[in-house]
Design an enzyme around this catalytic site. Structure first.
Site, PDB file in Angstrom:
ATOM      1  N   HIS A 262       0.831  -1.202   0.000  1.00  0.00           N
ATOM      2  CA  HIS A 262       0.000   0.000   0.000  1.00  0.00           C
ATOM      3  C   HIS A 262       0.874   1.265   0.000  1.00  0.00           C
ATOM      4  O   HIS A 262       0.705   2.155  -0.845  1.00  0.00           O
ATOM      5  CB  HIS A 262      -0.908  -0.031   1.237  1.00  0.00           C
ATOM      6  CG  HIS A 262      -1.852   1.124   1.350  1.00  0.00           C
ATOM      7  ND1 HIS A 262      -3.147   1.068   0.887  1.00  0.00           N
ATOM      8  CD2 HIS A 262      -1.690   2.364   1.865  1.00  0.00           C
ATOM      9  CE1 HIS A 262      -3.740   2.233   1.116  1.00  0.00           C
ATOM     10  NE2 HIS A 262      -2.879   3.042   1.716  1.00  0.00           N
ATOM     11  N   GLU A 263       1.813   1.313   0.927  1.00  0.00           N
ATOM     12  CA  GLU A 263       2.668   2.508   1.010  1.00  0.00           C
ATOM     13  C   GLU A 263       3.567   2.627  -0.218  1.00  0.00           C
ATOM     14  O   GLU A 263       3.935   3.736  -0.615  1.00  0.00           O
ATOM     15  CB  GLU A 263       3.501   2.488   2.296  1.00  0.00           C
ATOM     16  CG  GLU A 263       2.702   2.446   3.606  1.00  0.00           C
ATOM     17  CD  GLU A 263       1.672   3.561   3.755  1.00  0.00           C
ATOM     18  OE1 GLU A 263       1.847   4.629   3.135  1.00  0.00           O
ATOM     19  OE2 GLU A 263       0.670   3.351   4.465  1.00  0.00           O
ATOM     20  N   HIS A 266       1.773   4.714  -2.697  1.00  0.00           N
ATOM     21  CA  HIS A 266       1.977   6.145  -2.405  1.00  0.00           C
ATOM     22  C   HIS A 266       3.375   6.583  -2.841  1.00  0.00           C
ATOM     23  O   HIS A 266       3.561   7.647  -3.427  1.00  0.00           O
ATOM     24  CB  HIS A 266       1.843   6.403  -0.899  1.00  0.00           C
ATOM     25  CG  HIS A 266       0.425   6.402  -0.379  1.00  0.00           C
ATOM     26  ND1 HIS A 266      -0.549   7.225  -0.893  1.00  0.00           N
ATOM     27  CD2 HIS A 266      -0.156   5.695   0.625  1.00  0.00           C
ATOM     28  CE1 HIS A 266      -1.686   7.031  -0.217  1.00  0.00           C
ATOM     29  NE2 HIS A 266      -1.477   6.103   0.699  1.00  0.00           N
ATOM     30  N   GLU A 292      -4.468   8.378  -2.546  1.00  0.00           N
ATOM     31  CA  GLU A 292      -4.993   7.106  -2.057  1.00  0.00           C
ATOM     32  C   GLU A 292      -5.296   6.160  -3.213  1.00  0.00           C
ATOM     33  O   GLU A 292      -5.165   4.939  -3.086  1.00  0.00           O
ATOM     34  CB  GLU A 292      -6.251   7.362  -1.206  1.00  0.00           C
ATOM     35  CG  GLU A 292      -6.764   6.170  -0.436  1.00  0.00           C
ATOM     36  CD  GLU A 292      -5.849   5.724   0.710  1.00  0.00           C
ATOM     37  OE1 GLU A 292      -4.897   6.457   1.062  1.00  0.00           O
ATOM     38  OE2 GLU A 292      -6.092   4.625   1.251  1.00  0.00           O
TER      39      GLU A 292
END
Lengths: 493, 493
Positions: A262-263, A266, A292
């Protein structure tokens, strides 16, 4: 002669350099700083933030902004000027006394919350939260008057420029209809499937190595970033040096692994923002929801697909070790399990939006003045019952006290999570159209074409276009929540 | 009404907060930052340093300094005002153009040196160094005029307030007489002793654990600091959060271990500086030499004593493993080995001062204009032959290009190393007088009385007293190099 526009670019570059220091010192505070450093660090960062505010609201800025409008600028410069004005207006419009009062009330509320949450102390928390709400309403009122919109819309606009509660009501209104029954069908279906849980302990160093190896696969640039540990995972640092974090649990490795993915989503956005306009607002990420969308694209659209899970499974086995739970079918089931629960951050992608809608409805009414802090627990429970069939009465800790957002007055932030999920689904569908052999590409580990598409359509543009333009350019239409629905139906039914 | 003195304390507290950010971002640059972050970090730190300079040299400061002299201040406030004026004067006296030119020339010289040193490229290095010397002479001239002293003394005063080359000539002149023959006698004596080297590899994690456990014994406060890794060991951060570093070599563990002990000496000074005057110059460490005296007290006086080596040996065995080289006698010999060599940072405490005197004599002549950059290699070789009997002809890399200090114009710094060694010996002797059972205390690991003595006599005073007053209060006399001589004779003969 130096043009007004040049004066502004100089000022914003200076501000960006101070933001760099703030980002690194902030990252350090979450990852490296020993406890005794806390007070001095807080004071140093506050001093910096006062400085940044005073540079941005200096009396010279407004005349420069006005004069620059008359200067001959190209499209990028004009977009940059637009972002500069936005930043200036957001900062200049609030009286310094309100900014300070909100910062103090927010710190107090958050600090006390750390103890109050485990103690399930709603009364204590509510007392502090009332002050935060009071000041947030004042902020909303000032912003609303300037923007000519409702109070809540004015706060929403801080995180998601151009978004309105009217549009959210459309988007979330439809979702509220089809999601709960879909969720029930999926839970029903998955009840038939047996899933085996991997049994730990899983050494933290092995989990870290697994995370690093998946980051490599996902194209994270280790020359320009790091992976570390913090209590709450985040993506920080600066585009030239992106710092992502995760947290490890020896009993369970999938959360940390998916957290890293997930990160990384980003991080790739940050690492690939345009380099041609250093320190300028136009070079920054477009919005909270678009940010997001990149993390959810990576985690939900890409990494939790059966093809991608099978692609990374050998790495999981290499670092974590073999086990009957780590056969291909079971590994996919593990990572596509849908299980409604109390906690937003632990939620699967199907039940997640209900957590967000619940918060959106409550915070909007709170800022509008339709409800008060005392009304939150009953509303929370009612909505949890309705959307997820979960009883939260008396359980404030895992109910309305679970999140950190309201403690420092970040009202208007929650909707961006679900907007991000919707954008991610729409973008993934556009990638599928652009790359007809997408499934095959993922299965063979050739992810570069996907990243090139994101780079060309999202990353390289920074804030050059409005969110709507960006999404229309990339996908041929404005935000369309149908893609998210189809995604969930196809994956889970 | 706010007094001028209060205005000043407010300004210096603000400056301290910005220094906090600079210290942490600087530490990060050496320990954590990936390569691609370098340029943006350099720009951010330069922007901050421009800001700090402009705050410190603001037109309001001088009138406040003058007005505060007339205000009713206590002793600490007066000492603080003295340090404020000193900081202001040092910053305000140089034209911004010279500061910038020196910073650019220094960066260029240091950056190129990183390649030129391994390539033994003296010609290339000399070209850049000439520019640095030219600008350093200009700086020295301006400071000299303001202080009414010689050029070199003016630079010396930046690092070591109150020290002069006349005094250094006395101190070092004596040293130059007795040290080379003493060194020869020691080398002669040690030639009779056999020393067994521990055989590696030594796992880095084991070395790290050893370092941490010795830091614990030496009273490092882990609640207010950390140990990390950097190419060049240093002690950084802020008093509330002290960051020390070391570097590890799998083939040899004693350097890293002693490096950690050395930096722990610096760290304990920082961690125990007075807390009552937050952000004020009077709360900072007294001087470069006093700082070095604390690291050398810990490393040379305390940790390399036979008693202390025997105290830490069980920890070494626990973390590194047993071995015939790790019996008590051999461990002491290993850590008290005297071996003249090319490299200052690798030097034992007996030959170290000769490295410093050599540099002092060269840099003083260089700043005075008595010699030019071209003359350095021949002088270097002549002095190395005379003091240590070592031939450095043609070997620039391990000769006059080995250090980083001159690359960015830190002329006047080198003498503080040997002043620190002398202060450390004198302080240790004072501790012996205060604690007659010192040997016994060390042998049994009861080090707290030693640290309490340092806290009471050095650490807690910050910059409240001049170096001379501080040392006189602590030891009953001004700096007396005889203690250093006796220390060497007693330990090594």
């Amino acid at each position: 002669m130096t043009s007004a526009y040049q004066q502004l670019t100089h000022t914003f570059q200076r501000l960006a350099r101070f933001s760099h220091l703030s980002a690194i010192a902030g990252w350090d505070m979450q990852t490296m700083m020993p406890p005794a450093g806390s007070q001095a660090r807080g004071e140093a960062l506050a001093e910096l933030s006062v400085l940044q505010h005073s540079i941005l609201t200096d009396a010279a800025i407004k005349p420069w902004l006005d004069a620059a409008e008359q200067e001959s600028l190209d499209d990028v410069q004009r977009a940059n000027l637009h972002e500069m004005r936005r930043a200036w207006q957001q900062a200049a419009i609030l009286p310094a006394s309100l900014v300070e009062a909100k910062s103090i009330a927010g710190s107090r509320c958050e600090h006390a919350w750390r103890q109050q949450r485990p103690a399930n102390d709603w009364q204590g928390f509510a007392t502090n939260l009332k002050e935060v709400v009071k000041l947030s309403r004042q902020e909303a009122e000032i912003r609303a008057q300037a923007n000519g919109c409702s109070r809540y819309d004015a706060l929403l606009d801080v995180f998601e420029p151009g978004m309105t509660s009217a549009r959210l009501d459309e988007l979330f209104g439809a979702l509220k209809q089809w999601l709960p029954p879909l969720l029930q069908r999926i839970v029903e279906k998955q009840r038939q499937e047996s899933v085996e849980q991997p049994v730990g302990p899983f050494a933290i160093e092995s989990q870290r190595q697994l995370g690093l190896s998946i980051m490599q696969v996902l194209g994270f640039d280790f020359n320009a970033g790091r992976l570390d540990v913090s209590a709450h995972p985040f993506c920080g640092g600066v585009p030239e040096d992106v710092r992502i974090t995760t947290r490890y649990n020896e009993k369970e490795f999938l959360s940390a692994m998916m957290g890293v993915i997930h990160e990384t989503g980003h991080a790739r956005y940050e690492q690939n923002l345009p380099k041609s306009w250093p320190g300028q607002p136009v070079a920054l990420a477009r919005s909270t929801a678009i940010h997001e969308s990149q993390s959810l694209f990576m985690e939900m659209q890409l990494a939790r697909s059966a093809e991608c899970l099978q692609l990374i499974l050998p790495q999981v086995i290499r670092h974590i070790g073999e086990g009957t739970a780590l056969n291909a079918n079971n590994f996919v089931r593990l990572n596509q399990r849908v299980k409604p629960g109390f906690i937003r951050v632990d939620a699967d992608e199907v039940s997640y939006p209900t957590h967000v809608i619940l918060r959106y409805e409550i915070e909007r009414a709170l800022i509008a003045g339709d409800i008060e802090v005392e009304d939150i627990p009953a509303l929370w429970d009612e909505k949890m019952q309705r959307y997820l069939g979960i009883d939260t009465r008396g359980n404030y800790r895992d109910g309305c006290m679970q999140d950190i957002h309201w403690t420092d007055g970040a009202f208007g932030y929650f909707p961006t999570y679900t907007l991000g999920a919707m954008y991610a689904a729409q973008l993934f569908q556009a990638v599928k159209r652009a790359l007809p052999d997408l499934t095959q590409l993922i299965a063979t580990g050739d992810l570069q074409p996907i990243f090139s598409w994101l780079e060309q359509n999202i990353w390289q543009h920074g804030s050059r276009f409005s969110t709507r333009q960006l999404i229309e350019n990339a996908t041929g239409e404005d935000l369309n929540p149908e893609y998210f629905r189809r995604h969930l139906e196809q994956r889970y039914l």
